[in-house]
Every structure is written in structure tokens, then in C-alpha cells.
Scaffold this active site. Structure first.
Site, mmCIF file in Angstrom:
data_model
loop_
_atom_site.group_PDB
_atom_site.id
_atom_site.type_symbol
_atom_site.label_atom_id
_atom_site.label_comp_id
_atom_site.label_asym_id
_atom_site.label_seq_id
_atom_site.Cartn_x
_atom_site.Cartn_y
_atom_site.Cartn_z
ATOM 1 N N TRP A 190 -8.982 12.573 -6.707
ATOM 2 C CA TRP A 190 -7.745 13.094 -5.578
ATOM 3 C C TRP A 190 -7.075 14.066 -6.272
ATOM 4 O O TRP A 190 -6.587 14.932 -5.486
ATOM 5 C CB TRP A 190 -7.236 11.694 -5.015
ATOM 6 N N ASP A 226 0.921 11.199 -4.353
ATOM 7 C CA ASP A 226 0.011 10.895 -3.517
ATOM 8 C C ASP A 226 -0.086 9.515 -3.720
ATOM 9 O O ASP A 226 -0.677 8.987 -4.921
ATOM 10 C CB ASP A 226 -1.312 11.620 -3.531
ATOM 11 N N LYS A 236 -5.425 1.865 3.366
ATOM 12 C CA LYS A 236 -5.405 1.522 1.968
ATOM 13 C C LYS A 236 -4.405 0.244 2.144
ATOM 14 O O LYS A 236 -5.077 -0.716 2.037
ATOM 15 C CB LYS A 236 -5.225 2.047 0.866
#
Ligand SMILES: *Cc1c(COP(=O)(O)O)cnc(C)c1O
Length: 360
Positions: free
Chosen positions: A102, A172, A196
Site C-alpha cells: 500500500w 494511512d 477493516k
């Protein structure tokens, strides 16, 4: 059909009381005679929902008044562009720590709008650790420093965040927001896709310090400008209303459980139980460096692909699902987010123990 224990990395398990509550309110939310999905986003009923969600999140994370909370769309992946478009303005360059799949995506997207300088990377060891970076390694002229606080795929996280001095730290936090206490004041901007630890896919939470708003590059699309959403309290256009409603219920569930400290305690117990087993196993092997291990995503491997296949199959027969590892790491991965009950991890460990004994 009985509910399974779902170890998916995302979209992930939601608290059962939240799902039951949502089911009970499906046809008539709060006496409105309609589902949240059918409500105007400008109605009083929905206003109470979005304001409630923000209020709860502020309480859970101790968010100071000089930070805005935004409920956006486009997932964390849109933030890979939105952050540079809005924050690069100052000097046109930003520093990045490259700690996984990511992070890499965030870096390549930022490069479209300015200079993305990779200060440190753990790619040499398949992102199995978090590089430690001294303060003087960061460019004091950078517009911001970007990190991925928890690497969902590789199963690592920061136990200490880097000291970037006066340069705003951007994180993030998609896969570990609300999993442990975090000091929001250490960050200029935090973003997290909801699927999540917060709610259903379709909502992305952004927490941004006010002084970082209003400096977007000229080319920034209106919808990608934080200023647009900050001014309109996330109601510039139709927000993801149902997702925000579920997020509000999740936040309420967390507050009832005692907030982040109480949840963090359980998270640490869950992770310890699983890691203790893996560390002492002759069959299963953890892939992340011990000191940097995630308490949300736990990747581990078996000696052969055949054993991995069998283990996944038998796990599924035992109601333990979505345990397949990401292809870049292989093996298995158990994502044990806030909503995964302690009993779920206990059942997983008991199963893995049995599998190990049977396959010695
Ligand atoms: C899941 C995830 C993303 C991607 O989120 P989308 O909402 O699918 O764009 C980004 N970063 C991290 C750390 C993630 O875990």
C-alpha cells in the site's frame, strides 16, 4: 446457517450486535418509517446520524477541535491522490517510508503530482520489518511525510512513529485505526478506508488538521479538495449514507465496550495468543520481524503448498474462513480486527494446534 469466524483482511468482520441493530432498524430507522438508505442526506434524521458518527469518533480518538473529520468516498486508494493534490502545494515534494504494497501505491500516485522521495524502505526483505528512521533523515523542506501505520498484507506496524519535526506526518491507518491508542496531535492527516475496523466499504474517514486545508493544487478536482468537504461538513454531495450509519453503530459499540483502551487490551491478548502459538510451532512460521508485528494482520506460512491448501480447507470445515495469505507473502493470514471476538482467535489457535499434531 451459523455465522463463521471471518478472518478476512477486508471487507472484514463487523460486530454482531451492530449487524443485529442494523437489521432491526432496516425498515424503520428511529421512527422515521424508512430505512437509512431511503433517507435524504439533508434530512434531520440523517443529520443526527452523521453528527453522531463524528462525535463518537472524536471521543474515541480524542480528536482536538482544530482537526476536521471528513466522511469521504473512493476508499483509501483515492487518498493516495488526494493527499498530494492537497498537501504538496507548499514545496512540491514529500517524503515517504516504503513499508509495503500500500505504501508503494501511495508513492507512485504522489509521483504524478510532485516529487516523492523515499527516505527508507524495507523492500530488501519483502517488507517484513519497519525501517527505523532518524529525524535528520527527513527533508525539513518536505511538504509532508507519508507512512502506512499498519501494513495489512505484510503484517507489520509501527510501534513508535517517526519524529518528523515540524513536517506534518500523514498516515494511512486503514487497517489499524481505532485498534490501539494513537495521539492524533502527532499527525497532520490520518486517513482510513472503513472496511477493516470501521464499517462497510464505501466510506473513507479523513482526520485533517485545519491549517492543512485550503492549499490544494489548481488542478485538484472539486471532489478531491478537502476544503470542499470541510466547508460542507461532508455533505457537499450525497455521502455514503448507509456506510456512515453503520460506522456510527460500530463507534457506539466501541464506546460501550470501554473505548479504544479496552479494545486495545483485547486486541493485544488476541494477537499474543496467536503469536505465542506460531512462535512455538514446528509447522507454522511467522513472516514478520517480531518487534514490528501487527496486532491486526498475522501472516504465517507452512512448509509446503499442499499443507497450506489442506489447512485452509480444514479450517473452512471448522467455520474458520478467509485465512488465505496474500499472494505476495503466501501461506496464510489471520486478520483479527476489533470485531473479531477473542473466542474466534481461541478457536483458530485450537484448530491450528490440532492440525499441527495431525501433520507432524
Ligand atoms: C485496504 C487498504 C487500502 C485500500 O483501501 P481501498 O478502500 O480499497 O482503497 C489502502 N491502504 C491500506 C493500509 C489498506 O489496508
Amino acid at each position: 446457517m451459523a455465522r463463521v469466524f471471518n478472518f478476512s483482511a477486508g471487507p472484514a468482520v463487523l460486530p454482531e450486535p451492530v449487524l443485529k441493530n442494523a437489521a432491526a432498524e432496516m425498515l424503520d430507522c428511529n421512527g422515521s418509517g424508512m430505512s437509512v438508505m431511503e433517507m435524504s442526506h439533508r434530512s434531520k434524521d440523517f443529520e443526527a446520524i452523521i453528527n453522531g458518527a463524528e462525535e463518537h469518533l472524536r471521543k474515541l480518538m480524542n480528536i482536538p477541535p482544530n482537526y476536521k473529520v471528513l466522511f469521504l468516498q473512493g476508499g483509501a486508494s483515492s487518498q493516495f491522490a488526494m493527499v498530494p493534490l492537497n498537501l504538496l502545494g507548499k514545496n512540491g515534494k514529500a517524503d515517504f517510508l516504503n513499508t509495503g504494497t500500500w505504501s508503494k501505491k501511495a508513492i507512485s500516485e504522489a509521483k504524478r503530482y510532485g516529487k516523492a522521495n523515499v527516505v527508507a524502505t524495507s523492500e530488501d526483505k519483502n517488507f517484513s520489518y519497519i525501517p527505523k528512521v532518524a529525524k535528520d533523515k527527513f527533508d525539513p523542506q518536505a511538504s509532508y511525510v507519508h507512512i502506512t501505520s499498519n501494513n495489512t498484507i505484510e503484517g507489520t506496524k509501527y510501534s513508535v512513529f517517526p519524529d518528523t519535526g515540524a513536517v506534518p506526518l500523514v498516515a494511512d491507518m486503514s487497517s489499524n485505526i481505532l485498534s490501539e491508542a494513537m495521539d492524533v496531535t502527532k499527525f497532520g492527516l490520518i486517513y482510513a478506508g472503513a472496511q477493516k475496523n470501521i464499517g462497510p466499504a464505501g466510506v473513507c474517514v479523513v482526520i485533517i488538521r485545519e491549517d492543512l486545508i485550503g492549499k490544494a493544487l489548481d488542478i485538484t478536482p472539486t471532489m478531491f479538495n478537502y476544503d470542499t468537504h470541510a466547508k460542507e461538513k461532508s455533505l457537499y454531495n450525497t455521502p455514503p449514507t448507509y456506510g456512515i450509519y453503520i460506522a456510527k453503530l460500530v463507534f457506539e459499540w466501541m464506546l460501550e465496550k470501554g473505548g479504544v483502551p479496552a479494545i486495545e487490551k483485547i486486541n493485544r491478548e488476541k494477537a499474543k495468543m496467536l503469536y505465542d502459538f506460531i512462535d512455538n510451532s514446528s509447522l507454522f512460521k511467522g513472516t514478520a520481524a517480531k518487534e514490528d508485528r501487527s496486532i491486526m494482520n498475522v501472516p504465517f506460512t507452512l512448509p509446503t503448498d499442499e499443507l497450506t491448501e489442506n489447512c485452509l480447507k480444514e479450517a473452512k470445515q471448522n467455520g474458520l474462513v478467509q485465512l488465505k495469505g496474500h499472494r505476495s507473502v503466501g501461506g496464510m493470514r489471520a486478520s483479527i480486527y476489533n470485531a473479531m471476538p477473542f473466542e474466534g482467535v481461541k478457536k483458530l489457535v485450537d484448530f491450528l494446534k490440532k492440525f499441527e499434531t495431525a501433520n507432524k
